[in-house]
Design a protein around this motif. Structure first.
Motif, short mmCIF file in Angstrom:
data_model
loop_
_atom_site.label_atom_id
_atom_site.label_comp_id
_atom_site.label_asym_id
_atom_site.label_seq_id
_atom_site.Cartn_x
_atom_site.Cartn_y
_atom_site.Cartn_z
N VAL A 192 33.40 17.82 1.80
CA VAL A 192 32.17 19.28 1.30
C VAL A 192 31.00 18.61 0.98
O VAL A 192 29.89 19.66 1.86
CB VAL A 192 32.47 20.70 0.69
N ALA A 193 30.46 17.87 0.27
CA ALA A 193 29.31 17.21 -0.26
C ALA A 193 28.85 16.89 1.09
O ALA A 193 27.50 17.43 0.69
CB ALA A 193 29.49 16.61 -1.56
N LEU A 194 29.52 16.06 1.57
CA LEU A 194 28.17 15.34 2.91
C LEU A 194 28.33 16.34 4.08
O LEU A 194 27.32 16.39 4.19
CB LEU A 194 29.36 14.20 3.58
N PHE A 195 29.07 17.58 4.24
CA PHE A 195 28.76 18.74 5.04
C PHE A 195 27.68 19.54 4.50
O PHE A 195 27.47 20.21 4.93
CB PHE A 195 29.90 19.18 5.33
N MET A 196 28.05 19.67 3.33
CA MET A 196 26.25 20.62 2.39
C MET A 196 25.19 20.33 2.70
O MET A 196 24.19 20.13 2.05
CB MET A 196 27.03 20.89 1.78
N GLY A 197 25.04 18.71 3.10
CA GLY A 197 23.96 17.43 2.60
C GLY A 197 23.82 16.67 2.19
O GLY A 197 22.68 15.88 1.60
N GLY A 198 24.45 16.34 1.11
CA GLY A 198 24.97 16.00 -0.16
C GLY A 198 23.75 15.97 -0.94
O GLY A 198 23.17 16.88 -0.79
N GLY A 199 23.44 14.78 -2.46
CA GLY A 199 22.16 14.92 -3.20
C GLY A 199 22.62 16.45 -3.74
O GLY A 199 24.17 16.65 -4.23
N ALA A 200 21.53 17.51 -4.40
CA ALA A 200 22.03 18.07 -5.15
C ALA A 200 22.42 19.14 -4.93
O ALA A 200 23.51 20.12 -4.64
CB ALA A 200 20.76 18.30 -5.68
N ALA A 201 22.19 19.52 -3.45
CA ALA A 201 23.05 20.62 -2.51
C ALA A 201 24.50 19.74 -2.49
O ALA A 201 25.10 20.81 -2.39
CB ALA A 201 22.58 20.31 -0.62
#
Length: 375
Positions: free
Chosen positions: A223-232
């Protein structure tokens, strides 16, 4: 110190161990960015945290049915911390995989004995047992909050600092472990076990937990990669894990009013549209569905533990090892398949495949009934 007062200490220890389960998905974006891992390689790291745990979890459950091993709890905390600490500084993929697998071994060793002691301390209360489970959920939730800023500033070289919570948790829980270890010995010798083991019901419950595990581990891994990584991505992980804290407490309270099986069925029914919303709803609104998914998937979590123990009243350690550990960690075995679908098609397609699993959990939960002794 009575059983009620020991629950917060046991919950703190549970938070320590499950912090390292949450730390592995939080490490994945940094490993992808710094080492160029693809989706399959990244999901393999998640697999490392669950594979060894899945294999040895039943063994620890059987051992705790035969012998009381409270000393295993602080030792397992230290193993969990050492594995994650080493995983960020090793030079090769194989060594990173092995280090994370060591952390998974610590997690496997922890859960059966700790769940047995928590059952003694909770004195049969679903709400108190949910507080013990809440500790693990908060540990999950705190992982991206601590791991992401630490590694963002100092890089993967700062991973050894992640061993500190393990040391603190081991020291903090020692008083409760010593007291309950002795109490558990007396209660086993004095109290006969009521009821007989219901293996068919326990098997169905285990499959429900496996289906729940597949979707939750898949979300936590990607889900972290799906939402764009980094802070998002860090925010997505925090929402996913923090929502679990709400669901854990809510599940215990609903079970006290409606019963465990009814609460479990409702939770999985609500998980279906929630997981679908994560995949299909674009933009910031997806965070609301991430939270809803986590709440729905975690509401039955502590209920799984007590249901399993009531289905196998003569094998509490085995039941705990499966419901808290094995059936949960088996979901990680599916994460490479999710990664393979992501590479072959897209990450959205891979996550869309997860929607079917809460459907299966709901359908199978309809075949379960409240244990006769509990009813």
């Amino acid at each position: 110190m009575n059983g009620v007062n020991r629950i917060p200490l046991l919950a703190a220890g549970h938070a320590t161990v499950d912090f390292y389960q949450g730390a592995v998905p939080a490490l994945v974006p940094f490993l992808v960015a710094d080492r160029g891992y693809g989706y399959v390689a990244a999901s393999g790291i998640v697999l490392a945290a669950t594979l060894l745990s899945s294999i040895v979890q039943p063994v620890f459950g059987v051992l705790t049915d035969r012998w009381r091993m409270p000393w295993l709890i602080p030792l397992s905390m230290l193993l969990s911390g050492a594995g994650v600490a080493a995983g960020g500084v090793t030079d090769s993929y194989v060594l990173t995989w092995l280090a994370v697998a060591l952390s998974g071994l610590g997690v496997a060793a922890y859960h059966p004995e700790s769940a047995r002691l928590a059952r003694i301390a909770s004195e049969g209360s679903h709400v108190r047992m949910s507080w013990f489970s809440l500790g693990g959920t908060l540990g999950f939730a705190s992982a991206p909050v601590l791991v992401t800023p630490l590694l963002s500033v100092w890089g993967l070289g700062a991973s050894p600092l992640l061993a500190l919570p393990a040391v603190l948790g081991a020291v903090l829980t020692l008083p409760a472990i010593r007291a309950l270890g002795g109490q558990g010995s007396r209660s086993r010798a004095a109290a006969p076990v009521a009821g007989s083991d219901d293996w068919p019901a326990f098997t169905r419950l285990s499959m429900v937990i496996v289906f729940r595990s597949v979707v939750y581990v898949g979300l936590s891994a990607f889900v972290a990669l799906f939402m764009g990584g980094g802070a998002a991505g860090a925010v997505a992980l925090f929402v996913l894990f923090a929502g679990g804290a709400v669901g854990t407490v809510l599940g215990g309270r609903l079970a006290a009013r409606w019963g465990r099986v009814r609460t479990m069925r409702l939770a999985y029914a609500l998980a279906v549209p929630a997981v679908a919303g994560v995949v299909l709803v674009p933009g910031p609104a997806a965070y609301a569905f991430i939270a809803a998914s986590s709440i729905a998937l975690y509401a039955p979590f502590s209920l799984h533990v007590t249901l399993g123990q009531d289905f196998l009243p003569t094998r509490v350690g085995t039941a705990s090892g499966v419901t808290v550990g094995l059936a949960v960690s088996v979901g990680g075995l599916a994460s490479p398949l999710v990664g393979a679908v992501a590479e072959a098609a897209s990450l959205r397609t891979a996550l869309a495949c997860l929607i079917v699993f809460p459907v299966l959990a709901w359908l199978l939960s309809r075949a379960l009934k409240e244990p006769a002794a509990a009813a």
